[in-house]
Design a protein around this motif. Structure first.
Motif, short mmCIF file in Angstrom:
data_model
loop_
_atom_site.label_atom_id
_atom_site.label_comp_id
_atom_site.label_asym_id
_atom_site.label_seq_id
_atom_site.Cartn_x
_atom_site.Cartn_y
_atom_site.Cartn_z
N ASP A 168 -1.19 4.72 0.95
CA ASP A 168 -1.31 5.02 2.70
C ASP A 168 0.05 4.55 3.29
N ARG B 60 0.84 -1.10 -0.17
CA ARG B 60 -0.04 0.09 -0.31
C ARG B 60 0.89 0.90 0.06
N ASP C 16 -3.66 1.86 6.41
CA ASP C 16 -5.26 2.38 6.24
C ASP C 16 -5.57 3.21 7.08
#
Length: 327
Positions: free
Chosen positions: A30, A27, A113
């Motif tokens: 993020d 990610r 996240d």
């Protein structure tokens, strides 16, 4: 200032070191937002501890987060550490964080996240310092990339508990959790690998901590925002999550028992509770259809899914929500 560190109401030795652990898996967007925020949080408590560390545990065998973390500008007095846990699964990553923080007194978990609010870490630590808790739990509030449908909102699928600060709890997730590692090490407690891809490893961990006499308390000020991607704002995803929640609850309830008779009793109890939930959810959903109540229809489906998950877990089925095929 370290000499003024509060020892808590029970006279326990003051905590002098803290690690904030963030688990990540492919990610990058993020991570670019989350890491600077965590460094800023850590800097707010640096005067409270002798050592503060931000630990990034990358669960990607290809180490996709390494370059960004290691190139991050100096965090000053805050130690920034990158570690890769190549074994797939949330449990392996959490256990790696435990192992890396083995020399520290406190460990805080947050996900990549999530976004901490302004005084998140200060509030977690302050609540820990005020009492005799072995863990402090904070609320998680969802924010959405795409506003969920009216059906999802009516079912309150993303609504999580809130309660006054200091309230004792018996179970917690690990996406906003401070734990006293001195107690955890004394118990030899780690995240159960049986829940590696199913989820529920945090439920098992905190329920075990509570069952052994540990006091878990709530800190309502220590909010983190959960950034929900559009792919999770669907009926299919939220219903599967409700099923998964019930499934892991039954599995952890059984695993907590240390005798064959106890486990059998737990199975029967979970099946019974699951049947009650499933039946109640089906009735409520039917009432919603007849009365055209979106709230009753959605909440009925949510309860029905959780009930089925409880039954499935009780008879030995494990829903592996986090299983993935690594590229």
């Amino acid at each position: 200032m370290h000499s003024e560190t509060p020892a808590g109401a029970t006279g326990r030795q003051p905590a002098t070191s803290l690690v904030v652990a963030m688990l990540t898996f492919r990610r990058p967007d993020d991570l670019r937002v989350a890491l600077p925020a965590l460094i800023e949080q850590a800097e707010q408590v640096i005067e409270r501890f002798e050592r503060v560390e931000v630990l990034v545990v990358d669960n990607d065998p290809q180490e996709s987060a390494r370059a960004f973390v290691e190139a991050f500008p100096s965090a000053g007095p805050v130690v920034l550490t990158y570690r890769c846990e190549s074994e797939s699964g949330i449990t392996a990553a959490r256990n790696r964080a435990l192992a890396e923080a083995a020399a520290s007194d406190l460990l805080v978990f947050i996900d990549d996240d999530e976004r901490p609010t302004e005084r998140w870490l200060v509030d977690l630590v302050a609540t820990f310092d005020r009492g005799d808790a072995v863990a402090v739990v904070g609320p998680v509030v969802s924010r959405f990339e795409r506003e969920p449908s009216a059906w999802i909102q009516a079912g309150e699928f993303f609504t999580r508990r809130r309660m006054p600060t200091g309230t004792a709890v018996s179970v917690a997730a690990t996406n906003n959790l401070l734990i006293d590692l001195r107690v955890v090490r004394g118990l030899g407690l780690v995240f159960d690998t049986a829940f590696g891809h199913a989820g529920g490893e945090d439920t098992m961990f905190t329920r075990t901590l509570h069952a052994t006499g540990g006091r878990l308390v709530w800190c309502d000020e220590a909010v983190v925002w959960d950034i929900v991607p559009a792919a999770r704002s669907t009926r299919d995803w939220v219903v599967r999550r409700a099923f998964s929640s019930g499934n892991s609850w039954s599995q952890t309830s059984i695993a907590l028992e240390d005798s064959l008779r106890g486990r059998l009793t737990a199975r029967v109890r979970c099946i019974a509770k699951g049947l009650v939930r499933a039946a109640g959810g089906a009735v409520r959903s039917a009432v919603g259809l007849v009365t055209r109540s979106l709230r009753h229809r959605a909440k009925g489906v949510r309860t029905l899914a959780r009930g089925f998950g409880m039954i499935a877990g009780a008879v030995g089925y494990s829903y592996e929500e986090y299983r993935r095929v690594d590229a």
